[in-house]
Motif scaffolding. Structure first.
Motif, mmCIF file in Angstrom:
data_model
loop_
_atom_site.group_PDB
_atom_site.id
_atom_site.type_symbol
_atom_site.label_atom_id
_atom_site.label_comp_id
_atom_site.label_asym_id
_atom_site.label_seq_id
_atom_site.Cartn_x
_atom_site.Cartn_y
_atom_site.Cartn_z
ATOM 1 N N LEU A 53 25.374 33.327 3.274
ATOM 2 C CA LEU A 53 24.598 33.281 4.475
ATOM 3 C C LEU A 53 25.523 32.614 5.676
ATOM 4 C CD1 LEU A 53 21.737 33.242 6.017
ATOM 5 C CD2 LEU A 53 21.447 30.871 5.199
ATOM 6 N N PHE A 54 26.082 31.577 5.476
ATOM 7 C CA PHE A 54 27.122 30.932 6.466
ATOM 8 C C PHE A 54 28.081 31.540 6.892
ATOM 9 C CE2 PHE A 54 25.384 26.463 4.518
ATOM 10 C CZ PHE A 54 24.252 26.881 5.074
ATOM 11 N N GLU A 55 28.791 32.413 6.002
ATOM 12 C CA GLU A 55 29.900 33.213 6.361
ATOM 13 C C GLU A 55 29.995 34.615 6.706
ATOM 14 O OE1 GLU A 55 33.333 31.635 6.987
ATOM 15 O OE2 GLU A 55 32.056 29.740 6.771
ATOM 16 N N MET A 98 35.389 39.828 7.629
ATOM 17 C CA MET A 98 36.282 41.185 7.526
ATOM 18 C C MET A 98 36.195 41.882 6.522
ATOM 19 S SD MET A 98 39.618 38.476 6.722
ATOM 20 C CE MET A 98 40.817 39.870 6.890
ATOM 21 N N LEU A 99 35.520 41.570 5.398
ATOM 22 C CA LEU A 99 35.231 42.316 4.584
ATOM 23 C C LEU A 99 34.181 43.253 4.280
ATOM 24 C CD1 LEU A 99 35.854 39.444 1.843
ATOM 25 C CD2 LEU A 99 37.569 41.023 2.634
ATOM 26 N N THR A 100 34.258 44.308 3.607
ATOM 27 C CA THR A 100 33.270 45.368 3.394
ATOM 28 C C THR A 100 32.664 45.548 2.154
ATOM 29 O OG1 THR A 100 34.880 47.096 3.432
ATOM 30 C CG2 THR A 100 33.933 46.603 5.582
ATOM 31 N N GLY A 101 31.427 45.938 1.893
ATOM 32 C CA GLY A 101 31.182 46.613 0.428
ATOM 33 C C GLY A 101 31.043 45.513 -0.321
ATOM 34 N N THR A 102 31.269 45.780 -1.617
ATOM 35 C CA THR A 102 31.296 44.669 -2.907
ATOM 36 C C THR A 102 32.536 43.646 -2.596
ATOM 37 O OG1 THR A 102 33.154 46.265 -3.881
ATOM 38 C CG2 THR A 102 30.539 46.694 -4.353
ATOM 39 N N THR A 112 41.178 27.946 5.841
ATOM 40 C CA THR A 112 41.360 27.148 6.923
ATOM 41 C C THR A 112 40.482 27.718 8.021
ATOM 42 O OG1 THR A 112 42.961 28.828 7.879
ATOM 43 C CG2 THR A 112 43.582 26.655 6.647
ATOM 44 N N ALA A 113 39.680 28.809 7.757
ATOM 45 C CA ALA A 113 38.870 29.606 9.024
ATOM 46 C C ALA A 113 37.199 29.415 8.560
ATOM 47 C CB ALA A 113 39.098 30.895 8.811
#
Length: 425
Positions: A227-229, A238-242, A266-267
């Motif tokens: 939820l937070f990220e 920046m990630l997709t799908g699984t 760090t992000a």
């Protein structure tokens, strides 16, 4: 003393010219040795590019001995030499493994060693299936051994500068590594209980509480992290799908124990970092390879607070009354830990003038929980900062009560004083 000797020996070995390819100061060698022996994973230098094969093997040795326990490892050596274990040594092992009596302690140590080796051997096989085709046989097997030992002992050391970010969506790597540090972090006594009992009804209260609370806190951590990220463009965004699901799962279960990262730490957002601080403070299970105040300690405090608010005199968990001595112990562990962390925070904040407080808080709690996650502060620590963090790692590994008992003079009171009234709250 044995534990401090292990760190000293590790420091000297890592400082040898044959152990490192790049320049390595005594302080950094001491820091890495402490981090490995306390199975933390914080590193002021990149292990994969700084150390030679010999240096990495030294780190693995420190991790394995630190994870199993110095007393347990020493006892295994004595057993293999065919010598008998003295009563004093059995008592020390009983305290180290948090057992109610010295009966069966030697058998427990032997079983723990065999179980640990078996689990790690199976994990090496599966990781090798993934990494040997990419790296070749020797390198693939070696990388598998290194990360299996690091994961099972909840150390968090990786041979890549970015941790496991290159395998953020890899099912094999995610499952093997996470199952290892969850198994190592649940506690040796629980694992033995599961092996012996094999039925939920026959399990001890400690095992039931540990299993249920681990399941609940891991599910909550995964959901909250997701939820937070979710919309953070530098992490899950920046990630997709699984890949997004795997990252949320792995990073949700990692902070309490292991310290491996599959995303850029760090992000992460401020709310995520606070969530991880809480998870690292709570830590793993008793007699496990992890640190923190321990999950069962946290659970006892929660149920005690709940009992007080409901006006009940006893703390009850799963229809079992928790003795006052256990409640006092939980409160003592938490109080001593908070006071120690406050002092460490004060010292690191003082010497790291231009550093964000959140980075310092994250670093100190990670060291206390022997987790190894960092938001990038570790390489930039000053000399005093490194020494303070090393002290916190040792404190987190040995435990607050162990150190408190070793410093305090215990006396029994034969006098019962009249009741007094103090207003609180």
């Amino acid at each position: 003393m044995l534990f401090l000797f292990l760190i000293f020996m590790g420091t000297c070995l890592l400082k040898l010219p044959v152990a490192h390819e790049k320049a390595l100061s005594w302080v950094d060698a001491f820091f890495i040795a402490t981090s490995a022996a306390t199975v933390t994973g914080l590193a002021t230098v990149d292990p994969g590019t700084t150390f030679t094969l010999f240096g990495e093997i030294v780190i693995l040795f420190l991790i394995q001995v630190g994870g199993l326990g110095v007393m347990s490892f020493a006892s295994l050596v004595v057993i293999m030499m065919g010598r008998k274990i003295s009563i004093k040594q059995r008592v020390l092992m009983q305290e180290a493994l948090n057992q109610p009596s010295i009966g069966g302690v030697i058998r427990l140590v032997r079983n723990l060693f065999l179980f640990s080796i078996s689990i790690q051997a199976i994990a090496v096989f599966f990781l090798s299936l993934r990494w040997v085709p990419d790296m070749g046989f020797l390198k693939g097997v070696y990388y598998s051994i290194f990360h299996v030992i690091s994961a099972y002992n909840n150390a968090g050391f990786a041979l890549w500068p970015d941790g496991l970010m290159g395998y953020v969506g890899d099912p094999m790597v995610n499952m093997v590594i996470s199952l290892l540090f969850i198994t190592g972090g649940i506690g040796f006594t629980v694992l033995v209980d599961l092996w012996v009992s094999r039925q939920w009804k026959k399990l001890s209260l400690h095992s039931k509480v540990m299993i249920m609370s681990t399941l609940v806190i891991n599910i909550l951590a995964i959901l909250l992290f997701y939820l937070f990220e979710f919309n953070n463009p530098k992490t899950l965004g920046m990630l997709t799908g699984t890949d997004k699901l795997w990252a949320a799962y792995f990073q949700g279960v990692s902070p309490r124990t292991a310290g491996f990262n599959s995303i850029d730490m760090t992000a992460i957002n401020p709310d995520t970092s606070l969530l991880m601080v809480l998870l690292m403070f709570v830590g793993a299970g008793s007699t496990s390879t992890g640190g923190g105040i321990k999950l069962t300690t946290f659970v006892v405090i929660l149920f005690t607070v709940s009992a007080f608010l409901k006006g009940k005199e006893d703390t009850v968990i799963m229809r079992r009354t928790i003795r006052n001595a256990v409640v006092y112990r939980a409160l003592a562990i938490t109080t001593i830990s908070i006071l120690f962390i406050f002092v460490a925070l004060f010292l690191v904040t003082y010497v790291q003038k231009d550093t964000s407080f959140m980075l310092i808080l994250f670093e100190v709690i990670s060291a206390f929980g022997t987790v190894g996650l960092s938001m990038g502060l570790t390489p930039d620590l000053t000399l005093i900062g490194k020494i303070v963090i090393c002290t916190v790692m040792v404190f987190g590994k040995l435990g607050p009560l162990t150190l408190a008992f070793s410093l305090a003079k215990q006396t029994k009171e034969n006098i019962r004083y009249p009741d007094g009234e103090v207003f609180t709250g």
